[in-house]
Design an enzyme around this catalytic site. Structure first.
Site, PDB file in Angstrom:
ATOM      1  N   GLN A 240       0.704  -1.008  -0.001  1.00 14.07           N
ATOM      2  CA  GLN A 240      -0.246   0.159  -0.266  1.00 14.07           C
ATOM      3  C   GLN A 240       0.931   1.579   0.362  1.00 14.07           C
ATOM      4  O   GLN A 240       1.442   1.327   0.995  1.00 14.07           O
ATOM      5  CB  GLN A 240      -0.788  -0.088   1.292  1.00 14.07           C
ATOM      6  CG  GLN A 240      -2.328   1.154   1.742  1.00 14.07           C
ATOM      7  CD  GLN A 240      -3.035   1.349   2.739  1.00 14.07           C
ATOM      8  OE1 GLN A 240      -2.532   1.946   3.841  1.00 14.07           O
ATOM      9  NE2 GLN A 240      -3.948   0.197   1.752  1.00 14.07           N
ATOM     10  N   GLU A 255      -4.876   9.884   7.059  1.00 14.10           N
ATOM     11  CA  GLU A 255      -5.647   9.737   6.536  1.00 14.10           C
ATOM     12  C   GLU A 255      -7.035  10.172   7.148  1.00 14.10           C
ATOM     13  O   GLU A 255      -7.783  10.554   6.703  1.00 14.10           O
ATOM     14  CB  GLU A 255      -6.779   8.299   5.998  1.00 14.10           C
ATOM     15  CG  GLU A 255      -7.313   7.950   4.951  1.00 14.10           C
ATOM     16  CD  GLU A 255      -7.559   6.708   4.910  1.00 14.10           C
ATOM     17  OE1 GLU A 255      -8.491   5.924   4.982  1.00 14.10           O
ATOM     18  OE2 GLU A 255      -6.773   6.143   4.084  1.00 14.10           O
TER      19      GLU A 255
END
Length: 594
Positions: A240, A255
């Site tokens: 990722q 995030e």
């Protein structure tokens, strides 16, 4: 040479979130437990986790575990094992409440319940709209988690061996794991830790890439040890790239910034995610956002003189919201980007963040590998949890805040399985006579190598190859070339030389040993990625076109399967994805759209 032997019921390697949760489970059950860690437990890389831990508490918006399961399977691009995913999401509320009772200082709502924020890929009612599922302690959730669990372990009399580096697994003629050979970094002395059960919680290996949010300690030690012991690594092609690393520094911007209302903008000031994910926009899954950002840059809409970053804008948020919910992010932005996000957007770029693959395990925390007709037979005495393990709950792409949940659920699960397995295991199996020989031979090579390669130069060469050939987008020719180049780097690793031969606090020796672990991960990644001829989740190839038969380049007919890479001969084997959940209805295959 007499090597000291330490006997424990359980030896755990790694003292991050998974290691501490597993240790707590076995220590409180009365098992004599040792935890080996390269750094003090509260400095483990879990401390860098910012945004929160996922659980369908439903404190802010309506939620339930079925929606969480759907989002996780969808996020994994259907490569996640649905039995393990169901196990994780159904345990989520339980482990978060346990953590709260350990003293975890979660942020609170006005009614006293745990504060939850929205996160990318997490939705309500099977994908209709964002849901508040991330249980947060401001933007320092991992930091708070480590302290809460370390203190609880002190209470449980867990024995910590701080600043020790595990070198290799000990397996007997039957293949059973009997502990590890380890190096005391302070003295340079080699010791054996003899155990009835060995749990790996060694974290990720993001330092194989040149640009990474990972700490310098994230060198894939558990994966390297497992590979050298003949155990395969699963799904290593899937890495990722977090959308928001600070441009030029790689430091993580959680995030949670987008969860609080942050917006990604290009050089034209446009909120470009509306083009790529019209429903969830900036809160789409991480791989989707990362590719959108790279596309904006490739098409000339990036910011700066080199058009090589975009902007994360929270200037529209109230300053008090930023100071309360994102204080650490403001500090990071000021220190590493030179901007105050209250006044100026943050320059960000996708950066390697997390490995979805790892040491193959089942949802009980047992390490598994092919043995005869059984593709997932448990390796006796060996368990793993956290980022170093592959249960596989993240499949081809992990949802934000499912990582801390993974640590808690599977750290506890591994501990519970060990307790059950050791009920009838009263005595230690005898160690093989040559238990430490392999580790000693590796150390001896470093001591005697003449006219060898510089460790830092070889490390950089490996990171450059990985960054250039297996990044956010992958190309057929570059992958093929990358396999050849990483093989050449691997040859160089075998002849690295350290100038400092001293024993006390010899960091040069530690770094050389870490490189030997990283190169195993790099080989597994490049070879597995080159072999997977489709696009799925974080693995997107230019030669896997989006067609009606294969939406987004995903080929379920041929590639709905897990990759297993074996170090011996760089051999690949495959096993099916577990599509059958424990109790719930299967999440059926469909196109992944946000």
């Amino acid at each position: 040479m007499t090597i000291p032997v330490h006997k424990f019921d359980v030896v755990i390697v790694g003292a991050g979130g998974a290691g501490l949760r597993a240790a707590l489970q076995v220590s409180e059950a009365g098992l004599k437990t040792a935890v080996l860690t390269k750094v003090f437990p509260t400095r483990s890389h879990t401390v860098a986790a910012q945004g929160g831990v996922a659980a369908s508490l439903g404190n802010v918006t309506e939620d339930n575990w079925r929606w969480h399961m759907y989002d996780t399977v969808k996020g994994s691009d259907w490569l996640g094992d649905q039995d393990a995913i169901e196990f994780m999401v159904r345990k989520a509320n339980e482990v978060v409440v346990e953590l709260e009772h350990y003293g975890m200082p979660f942020d609170r709502l006005d009614n006293g319940k745990i504060y939850q924020r929205p996160f990318g890929g997490h939705s309500q009612n099977f994908g209709e709209k964002p849901v508040n599922r991330s249980c947060a302690a401001a933007d320092r959730t991992g930091h708070a988690m480590l302290h809460a669990m370390y203190q609880r372990n002190v209470r449980a009399h867990t024995q910590f061996f701080v600043e020790w580096m595990a070198l290799d697994l000990i397996r007997d003629a039957d293949g059973e794991v009997l502990g590890v050979v380890a190096l005391e970094m302070e003295t340079g002395e080699v010791h054996i830790f003899h155990a009835k059960a060995t749990i790996f919680a060694t974290g990720g290996a993001g330092r194989i890439f040149y640009s990474s949010t990972n700490a310098f300690i994230n060198t894939g030690d558990g994966l390297g040890m497992a590979a050298r012991a003949g155990i395969p690594l699963e799904d290593m092609e899937f890495w990722q790239f977090h959308p928001t690393g600070v441009a030029g520094a790689g430091v993580l911007i959680t995030e949670g910034v987008r969860g609080e209302g942050g917006i990604l903008r290009n050089a034209n000031g446009e909120r470009f995610m509306e083009r790529y994910a019209p429903n969830l926009k900036d809160l789409a899954s991480r791989d989707v956002v990362s590719r959108a950002m790279v596309t904006e840059m490739k098409e000339g809409r990036g910011c700066g003189a080199n058009k090589d970053y975009v902007l994360l804008d929270i200037t529209h948020l109230a300053p008090e919201t930023i100071m309360k919910r994102l204080p650490g992010i403001r500090d990071i932005s000021i220190q590493f980007a030179g901007v105050d996000p209250i006044k100026t957007p943050i320059p960000v770029v996708p950066t390697c963040h997390y490995q979805m693959g790892g040491i193959p395990t089942n949802y009980q925390g047992q390490v598994v590998m092919p043995q005869g007709d059984d593709l997932a037979a448990p390796v006796k005495g060996f368990y793993a949890a956290g980022e170093c393990a592959c249960a596989s709950v993240h499949g081809a792409n992990r949802l934000g805040t499912n990582s801390l949940l993974d640590l808690l659920v599977f750290g506890k699960s591994a501990g519970e399985t060990v307790i059950e397995d050791l009920k009838n295991n009263k005595a230690h199996k005898p160690l093989p006579e040559n238990a430490a020989d392999y580790a000693l031979s590796r150390l001896n090579r470093l001591e005697t190598q003449k006219n060898g390669e510089d460790v830092a130069e070889v490390m950089t060469a490996m990171q450059r190859v990985m960054q250039g050939h297996a990044g956010v987008f992958r190309f057929k020719e570059l992958l093929h070339e990358g396999v050849e180049q990483i093989a050449k780097v691997a040859e160089r690793v075998q002849s690295t030389e350290i100038k400092d031969k001293s024993k006390v606090w010899n960091t040069a020796r530690s770094e050389a040993l870490e490189l030997e672990n990283l190169i195993e991960v790099a080989k597994a990644t490049m070879i597995s990625a080159e072999a997977r001829k489709e696009s799925r989740g974080a693995h997107v190839r230019n030669d896997a076109p989006d067609t009606a038969e294969h939406p987004d380049g995903r080929n379920d007919q041929e590639w709905l399967k897990h990759t297993l890479w074996f170090r011996d001969g760089n051999r690949l084997q495959y096993k099916p994805v577990q599509m059958k959940p424990l109790t719930a209805e299967t999440v059926a295959l469909k196109k992944r759209v946000y």
